[in-house]
Design a protein around this motif. Structure first.
Motif, PDB file in Angstrom:
ATOM      1  N   GLY A  53       0.814  -1.208   0.000  1.00  0.00           N
ATOM      2  CA  GLY A  53       0.000   0.000   0.000  1.00  0.00           C
ATOM      3  C   GLY A  53       0.846   1.255   0.000  1.00  0.00           C
ATOM      4  N   LEU A  54       1.925   1.268   0.764  1.00  0.00           N
ATOM      5  CA  LEU A  54       2.809   2.433   0.796  1.00  0.00           C
ATOM      6  C   LEU A  54       3.465   2.681  -0.567  1.00  0.00           C
ATOM      7  CD1 LEU A  54       4.600   1.925   4.238  1.00  0.00           C
ATOM      8  CD2 LEU A  54       2.890   3.654   3.703  1.00  0.00           C
ATOM      9  N   LEU A  55       3.733   1.607  -1.292  1.00  0.00           N
ATOM     10  CA  LEU A  55       4.514   1.724  -2.531  1.00  0.00           C
ATOM     11  C   LEU A  55       3.690   1.433  -3.789  1.00  0.00           C
ATOM     12  CD1 LEU A  55       7.754  -0.143  -1.348  1.00  0.00           C
ATOM     13  CD2 LEU A  55       7.353   2.315  -1.444  1.00  0.00           C
ATOM     14  N   HIS A  56       2.364   1.370  -3.674  1.00  0.00           N
ATOM     15  CA  HIS A  56       1.591   0.894  -4.827  1.00  0.00           C
ATOM     16  C   HIS A  56       1.635   1.856  -6.020  1.00  0.00           C
ATOM     17  CE1 HIS A  56      -1.486   3.600  -3.161  1.00  0.00           C
ATOM     18  NE2 HIS A  56      -2.156   3.475  -4.298  1.00  0.00           N
ATOM     19  N   GLU A  57       2.095   3.085  -5.818  1.00  0.00           N
ATOM     20  CA  GLU A  57       2.165   4.022  -6.944  1.00  0.00           C
ATOM     21  C   GLU A  57       3.593   4.253  -7.424  1.00  0.00           C
ATOM     22  OE1 GLU A  57      -0.090   7.480  -5.456  1.00  0.00           O
ATOM     23  OE2 GLU A  57      -1.600   6.868  -6.937  1.00  0.00           O
ATOM     24  N   VAL A  58       4.544   3.411  -6.966  1.00  0.00           N
ATOM     25  CA  VAL A  58       5.936   3.647  -7.328  1.00  0.00           C
ATOM     26  C   VAL A  58       6.153   3.563  -8.834  1.00  0.00           C
ATOM     27  CG1 VAL A  58       6.597   1.205  -7.018  1.00  0.00           C
ATOM     28  CG2 VAL A  58       8.318   3.000  -6.770  1.00  0.00           C
ATOM     29  N   GLY A  59       5.358   2.739  -9.532  1.00  0.00           N
ATOM     30  CA  GLY A  59       5.517   2.610 -10.980  1.00  0.00           C
ATOM     31  C   GLY A  59       5.099   3.839 -11.758  1.00  0.00           C
ATOM     32  N   LYS A  60       4.419   4.783 -11.086  1.00  0.00           N
ATOM     33  CA  LYS A  60       3.960   5.999 -11.778  1.00  0.00           C
ATOM     34  C   LYS A  60       5.035   7.075 -11.861  1.00  0.00           C
ATOM     35  CE  LYS A  60      -0.899   5.474 -10.376  1.00  0.00           C
ATOM     36  NZ  LYS A  60      -2.029   6.128  -9.665  1.00  0.00           N
ATOM     37  N   ILE A  61       6.159   6.852 -11.206  1.00  0.00           N
ATOM     38  CA  ILE A  61       7.191   7.887 -11.171  1.00  0.00           C
ATOM     39  C   ILE A  61       7.654   8.257 -12.574  1.00  0.00           C
ATOM     40  CG2 ILE A  61       9.588   8.316 -10.484  1.00  0.00           C
ATOM     41  CD1 ILE A  61       9.046   6.940  -7.892  1.00  0.00           C
TER      42      ILE A  61
ATOM     43  N   GLY B 271       6.308  -0.881 -11.430  1.00  0.00           N
ATOM     44  CA  GLY B 271       6.360  -0.958  -9.979  1.00  0.00           C
ATOM     45  C   GLY B 271       6.918  -2.281  -9.496  1.00  0.00           C
ATOM     46  N   GLU B 272       6.487  -3.377 -10.124  1.00  0.00           N
ATOM     47  CA  GLU B 272       7.025  -4.692  -9.738  1.00  0.00           C
ATOM     48  C   GLU B 272       8.513  -4.758  -9.999  1.00  0.00           C
ATOM     49  OE1 GLU B 272       6.053  -9.365 -10.682  1.00  0.00           O
ATOM     50  OE2 GLU B 272       6.260  -7.959 -12.348  1.00  0.00           O
ATOM     51  N   ALA B 273       8.950  -4.280 -11.157  1.00  0.00           N
ATOM     52  CA  ALA B 273      10.372  -4.329 -11.501  1.00  0.00           C
ATOM     53  C   ALA B 273      11.209  -3.512 -10.526  1.00  0.00           C
ATOM     54  CB  ALA B 273      10.575  -3.814 -12.928  1.00  0.00           C
ATOM     55  N   ALA B 274      10.648  -2.411 -10.024  1.00  0.00           N
ATOM     56  CA  ALA B 274      11.400  -1.563  -9.097  1.00  0.00           C
ATOM     57  C   ALA B 274      11.623  -2.254  -7.753  1.00  0.00           C
ATOM     58  CB  ALA B 274      10.663  -0.242  -8.893  1.00  0.00           C
TER      59      ALA B 274
ATOM     60  N   LEU C  38       1.692  -5.435  -6.244  1.00  0.00           N
ATOM     61  CA  LEU C  38       1.683  -4.231  -7.070  1.00  0.00           C
ATOM     62  C   LEU C  38       1.358  -4.576  -8.517  1.00  0.00           C
ATOM     63  CD1 LEU C  38       2.975  -2.805  -4.612  1.00  0.00           C
ATOM     64  CD2 LEU C  38       4.494  -1.639  -6.203  1.00  0.00           C
ATOM     65  N   ARG C  39       1.946  -5.651  -9.021  1.00  0.00           N
ATOM     66  CA  ARG C  39       1.720  -6.034 -10.419  1.00  0.00           C
ATOM     67  C   ARG C  39       0.250  -6.367 -10.670  1.00  0.00           C
ATOM     68  NH1 ARG C  39       5.019  -8.901 -14.499  1.00  0.00           N
ATOM     69  NH2 ARG C  39       3.564  -9.865 -15.980  1.00  0.00           N
TER      70      ARG C  39
END
Length: 458
Positions: A234-242, A271-274, A288-289
């Motif tokens: 939940g904390l990182l679920h938008e990391v792929g949007k960077i 996000g998954e790859a990160a 996340l994926r």
């Protein structure tokens, strides 16, 4: 020679007739024994007091002290000495007394037969030898047992000391591991706050998604590990949007063009790859994926359906959709809490499994029923020892202090200096007194560290 002399069996013959003593000495001298002679019971007792004797043969009829009385004294004072009695047929009563009182090995009738006499003495000496060997064996066994006891006591002491040492080391390792986990989660929370700066979201949005996801998993009784994983996801679920352009980030989903929507849908893979390089985040990376998959198979990026959609991903989807609807991320309008809840119910059986929606309802009810555990105060009113009830962020979402942080004098001073320097009105939530003793949620305990307060306005 002296050693051989000591090892030779010692025989004591007691009789008031010198002729019988001479006959006995002649009979046994060829056998290699050491022969001692006494002409009275008193003389025999005197010899026993000074000489090591293995076997004594006493006549029954003697003046003064008879054989029964003599052998009784021998039994009382030198019980290890083998005792034999020479007696005539007329002395049967005295013989019985000697057997009872002196506990003699055997009695030999006069006149004796030499071969029988020799065999009787040999048998008595064999008995004495076996007795000595048994005594030596018992002494050796006792000594070995004592040594074994000392070794065991020493070993037990060493084991106890080593066990205490290992327990101390384990306690230190557990404490260090817990601190490492807290610091790891704090780093994730800091990074989540930094992402919100880049993505232009509402401050604390990812934290609210993470906390709701964790509560849903708890209500569904899925275990501490999955609770932790969905919280991190939940904390990182938008990391792929960077990597998405600013223009795309500012649009709600309903306003995206087909090309923009295709690009947006690839953010779950990014996000998954990160997160995949970090072992501790691989389960969260999978959520996340898949958190945009649907149980009816119409989701992305893999078109999973039914049970193929992980529960953790569905839980993350419910939590993010619920808060995204209220923040205007899903459509151009902002949904109310009731409307967002109705939106989740509308996805039951198509977007999410029924049990996940039930877990969501239980989590919302539980959160609403909980008594207030915090109170809002001005930053300049914070005191050492207070516990931060919610993440302290800047107006743009950067994390300053993590939930569960225990304020000390240094941090209190930094906060007051920051407020005075920036002229900002900063408020924060601290735990009520009755809530301060509650156990913190995983990763949010008092051991969690704090982000450094910025030296300039953030």
């Amino acid at each position: 020679m002296m050693q051989e002399e000591v090892q030779r069996p010692v025989l004591l013959f007691v009789d008031d007739e010198a002729a019988i003593l001479s006959a006995l000495r002649r009979l046994f001298r060829p056998e290699g024994y050491r022969i001692l002679l006494a002409e009275s019971a008193a003389a025999g007792l005197a010899i026993l007091e000074t000489e090591p004797v293995d076997l004594v043969v006493s006549d029954m009829r003697m003046p003064g002290m008879d054989g029964a009385q003599f052998l009784e004294q021998v039994r009382l004072r030198w019980p290890q000495v083998v005792r034999m009695l020479l007696t005539g047929y007329a002395d049967i009563g005295s013989t019985i007394a000697a057997i009872n009182r002196g506990e003699i090995h055997r009695y030999i009738a006069k006149p004796w037969e030499d071969h029988e006499m020799l065999l009787s003495v040999r048998d008595g000496l064999d008995r004495r030898r076996l007795q000595r060997e048994n005594e030596a064996l018992q002494a050796l066994t006792q000594a070995q047992n004592e040594e074994l006891r000392r070794v065991n006591d020493s070993l037990a002491s060493r084991v106890k000391a080593r066990t205490q040492e290992l327990e101390q080391v384990n306690a230190m390792l557990e404490k260090a591991y817990a601190q490492l986990q807290d610091n790891f989660l704090l780093s994730i929370r800091v990074f989540s706050g930094l992402m919100e700066l880049r993505l232009g979201g509402n401050a604390g949005y990812s934290r609210r998604v993470a906390e709701l996801a964790r509560r849903i998993a708890r209500e569904m009784k899925l275990g501490p590990q999955l609770e932790q994983d969905v919280f991190v996801a939940g904390l990182l679920h938008e990391v792929g949007k960077i990597g998405l352009p600013d223009a795309l980030l500012g649009k709600p989903l309903s306003a995206l063009s087909a090309e923009e929507l295709g690009r947006y849908r690839r953010h779950t893979l990014a996000g998954e790859a990160a997160l995949m390089p970090l072992e501790q985040l691989r389960r969260a990376a999978g959520y996340l994926r898949s958190h945009h998959e649907r149980v009816d198979g119409k989701g992305f990026p893999d078109g999973l359906s039914g049970e193929a959609v992980p529960l953790g991903a569905q839980i993350l989807a419910v939590a993010s959709d619920y808060h995204a609807a209220q923040s205007g991320r899903m459509a151009q309008k902002r949904y109310s809490e009731d409307e967002a809840r109705a939106l989740i119910h509308g996805g039951r059986g198509t977007r999410y499994e029924a049990q996940v929606v039930e877990g969501f309802d239980a989590a919302v009810r539980a959160l609403a029923a909980e008594p207030p555990a915090d109170r809002l105060i001005a930053a300049q009113d914070v005191q050492p020892g207070m516990v931060l009830a919610r993440d302290l962020t800047t107006p743009r979402g950067a994390l300053l202090l993590a939930q569960g942080h225990v304020f000390d004098a240094r941090v209190v001073r930094q906060i007051r200096e920051y407020v005075q320097r920036e002229g900002a009105r900063l408020t924060l939530y601290v735990r009520n007194d009755e809530a301060a003793g509650r156990a913190p949620a995983p990763g949010t305990g008092a051991g969690a560290g704090a982000a450094a307060l910025p030296s300039q306005g953030g």
